[in-house]
Design a protein around this motif. Sequence first.
Motif, PDB file in Angstrom:
ATOM      1  N   ILE A  64      11.208   3.653  -6.482  1.00 51.89           N
ATOM      2  CA  ILE A  64      10.680   3.177  -7.663  1.00 51.89           C
ATOM      3  C   ILE A  64      10.032   2.003  -7.438  1.00 51.89           C
ATOM      4  N   VAL A  65      10.626   1.154  -6.616  1.00 48.31           N
ATOM      5  CA  VAL A  65      10.060  -0.451  -6.214  1.00 48.31           C
ATOM      6  C   VAL A  65       8.860  -0.087  -5.459  1.00 48.31           C
ATOM      7  N   PHE A  66       8.797   0.845  -4.688  1.00 50.29           N
ATOM      8  CA  PHE A  66       7.792   1.071  -3.691  1.00 50.29           C
ATOM      9  C   PHE A  66       6.514   1.618  -4.476  1.00 50.29           C
ATOM     10  N   GLY A  67       6.901   2.561  -5.256  1.00 55.80           N
ATOM     11  CA  GLY A  67       5.733   3.006  -6.193  1.00 55.80           C
ATOM     12  C   GLY A  67       5.050   1.849  -6.986  1.00 55.80           C
ATOM     13  N   LEU A  68       5.798   0.875  -7.681  1.00 56.36           N
ATOM     14  CA  LEU A  68       5.308  -0.057  -8.315  1.00 56.36           C
ATOM     15  C   LEU A  68       4.438  -1.245  -7.259  1.00 56.36           C
ATOM     16  N   VAL A  69       5.069  -1.580  -6.143  1.00 60.82           N
ATOM     17  CA  VAL A  69       4.337  -2.196  -5.305  1.00 60.82           C
ATOM     18  C   VAL A  69       3.068  -1.600  -4.528  1.00 60.82           C
ATOM     19  N   SER A  70       3.266  -0.403  -4.109  1.00 63.68           N
ATOM     20  CA  SER A  70       1.887   0.111  -3.390  1.00 63.68           C
ATOM     21  C   SER A  70       1.030   0.647  -4.322  1.00 63.68           C
ATOM     22  N   ASP A  71       1.254   0.806  -5.589  1.00 65.40           N
ATOM     23  CA  ASP A  71       0.179   1.143  -6.635  1.00 65.40           C
ATOM     24  C   ASP A  71      -0.482  -0.151  -6.857  1.00 65.40           C
ATOM     25  N   THR A  72       0.116  -1.086  -7.314  1.00 62.94           N
ATOM     26  CA  THR A  72      -0.274  -2.392  -7.626  1.00 62.94           C
ATOM     27  C   THR A  72      -1.202  -3.055  -6.556  1.00 62.94           C
ATOM     28  N   VAL A  73      -0.697  -3.204  -5.281  1.00 69.47           N
ATOM     29  CA  VAL A  73      -1.278  -3.860  -4.044  1.00 69.47           C
ATOM     30  C   VAL A  73      -2.457  -2.835  -4.000  1.00 69.47           C
ATOM     31  N   GLY A  74      -2.299  -1.771  -3.814  1.00 71.21           N
ATOM     32  CA  GLY A  74      -3.287  -0.774  -3.482  1.00 71.21           C
ATOM     33  C   GLY A  74      -4.626  -0.786  -4.616  1.00 71.21           C
ATOM     34  N   TYR A  75      -4.267  -1.128  -5.951  1.00 70.59           N
ATOM     35  CA  TYR A  75      -5.441  -1.422  -6.858  1.00 70.59           C
ATOM     36  C   TYR A  75      -6.112  -2.667  -6.374  1.00 70.59           C
ATOM     37  N   PHE A  76      -5.334  -3.769  -6.267  1.00 68.21           N
ATOM     38  CA  PHE A  76      -6.206  -4.994  -5.943  1.00 68.21           C
ATOM     39  C   PHE A  76      -6.686  -4.996  -4.571  1.00 68.21           C
ATOM     40  N   ALA A  77      -6.281  -4.154  -3.594  1.00 71.61           N
ATOM     41  CA  ALA A  77      -7.005  -4.212  -2.288  1.00 71.61           C
ATOM     42  C   ALA A  77      -8.304  -3.557  -2.461  1.00 71.61           C
ATOM     43  N   ASN A  78      -8.577  -2.575  -3.417  1.00 68.54           N
ATOM     44  CA  ASN A  78      -9.800  -1.771  -3.588  1.00 68.54           C
ATOM     45  C   ASN A  78      -9.673  -1.307  -4.965  1.00 68.54           C
ATOM     46  N   PRO A  79     -10.137  -2.287  -6.033  1.00 73.51           N
ATOM     47  CA  PRO A  79     -10.251  -2.084  -7.337  1.00 73.51           C
ATOM     48  C   PRO A  79     -11.071  -0.939  -7.858  1.00 73.51           C
ATOM     49  N   VAL A  80     -10.817  -0.032  -8.703  1.00 73.69           N
ATOM     50  CA  VAL A  80     -11.965   1.045  -9.237  1.00 73.69           C
ATOM     51  C   VAL A  80     -11.395   1.152 -10.633  1.00 73.69           C
ATOM     52  N   GLY A  81     -12.277   0.452 -11.306  1.00 76.20           N
ATOM     53  CA  GLY A  81     -12.451   0.313 -12.841  1.00 76.20           C
ATOM     54  C   GLY A  81     -11.326  -0.727 -13.182  1.00 76.20           C
ATOM     55  N   PRO A  82     -10.856  -0.745 -14.520  1.00 75.24           N
ATOM     56  CA  PRO A  82      -9.722  -1.953 -14.859  1.00 75.24           C
ATOM     57  C   PRO A  82      -8.427  -1.743 -14.385  1.00 75.24           C
ATOM     58  N   TYR A  83      -7.543  -2.504 -14.213  1.00 72.82           N
ATOM     59  CA  TYR A  83      -6.308  -2.384 -13.499  1.00 72.82           C
ATOM     60  C   TYR A  83      -5.383  -1.815 -15.115  1.00 72.82           C
ATOM     61  N   LEU A  84      -5.067  -0.710 -14.973  1.00 72.59           N
ATOM     62  CA  LEU A  84      -3.865  -0.146 -16.036  1.00 72.59           C
ATOM     63  C   LEU A  84      -2.677  -0.024 -15.282  1.00 72.59           C
ATOM     64  N   PRO A  85      -1.658  -0.876 -15.596  1.00 75.73           N
ATOM     65  CA  PRO A  85      -0.443  -0.896 -15.144  1.00 75.73           C
ATOM     66  C   PRO A  85       0.438   0.386 -15.332  1.00 75.73           C
ATOM     67  N   VAL A  86      -0.079   1.183 -16.507  1.00 71.62           N
ATOM     68  CA  VAL A  86       0.650   2.722 -16.462  1.00 71.62           C
ATOM     69  C   VAL A  86       0.622   3.595 -15.415  1.00 71.62           C
ATOM     70  N   TRP A  87      -0.463   3.364 -14.587  1.00 69.06           N
ATOM     71  CA  TRP A  87      -0.447   4.186 -13.424  1.00 69.06           C
ATOM     72  C   TRP A  87       0.325   4.020 -12.487  1.00 69.06           C
ATOM     73  N   ALA A  88       1.132   2.716 -12.396  1.00 69.03           N
ATOM     74  CA  ALA A  88       2.323   2.523 -11.586  1.00 69.03           C
ATOM     75  C   ALA A  88       3.505   3.269 -12.026  1.00 69.03           C
ATOM     76  N   ILE A  89       3.641   3.481 -13.416  1.00 68.22           N
ATOM     77  CA  ILE A  89       4.408   4.462 -13.829  1.00 68.22           C
ATOM     78  C   ILE A  89       4.676   5.811 -13.303  1.00 68.22           C
ATOM     79  N   SER A  90       3.199   6.331 -13.050  1.00 66.96           N
ATOM     80  CA  SER A  90       3.296   7.532 -12.267  1.00 66.96           C
ATOM     81  C   SER A  90       3.572   7.503 -10.980  1.00 66.96           C
ATOM     82  N   ALA A  91       3.433   6.601 -10.307  1.00 64.53           N
ATOM     83  CA  ALA A  91       3.825   6.327  -9.163  1.00 64.53           C
ATOM     84  C   ALA A  91       5.374   6.315  -8.817  1.00 64.53           C
TER      85      ALA A  91
END
Length: 184
Positions: A64-91
């Motif tokens: 669970i922590v890995f999904g949150l961290v990797s999704d969030t860091v991944g977005y900010f490393a290469n943003p595509v569109g606006p940041y939507l934290p709900v995608w971290a829920i999927s991860a």
Amino acid sequence: MKNFFSIKNVFSVRNLTIMALLAALDVVLARYTTIHLTPQFTLVSFEYIPAAIVSALFGPWAGIVFGLVSDTVGYFANPVGPYLPVWAISAMTANLIQSVFLYRGKFSWWRILIARLLVMLIVTMGLNFIWQSMYFGAAAAAYYNSARIISNLVQLPIQVILIRVFGQMALRTVSRLNASRQSV
């Protein structure tokens, strides 16, 4: 289920180091080796491999922590569109599902197949459809979901094989690390 949700020793320095390395690999795989048909539609991705390994080796809390961290860091490393934290829920949900079937290194063909099918149904077709509907509208989300079904069915055997191969390699590596740590 005894000790399944136990957090004891999950976040040791050694485990956090392994998880951080796998999170960095996840970000690289997700952002730089993914093949997209459109910016919103992924055709082929390999980011599920580090997530499956973390879920299998360290259990649900780490997944669970890995999904949150990797999704969030991944977005900010290469943003595509606006940041939507709900995608971290999927991860996080995908990793929880994988940890139910793969925790303690149970990389059998059937366990991997069932885990990936559930991730496909619950996360990809369920949660991701909801997030896309919020972002693009229901009609666009329905279009992407129908195309995603085909993509996921094509990728499923490849995912099962790669998780099995890399999962077993990770188990051997962690076993060697444990053996060398005990001999010192």
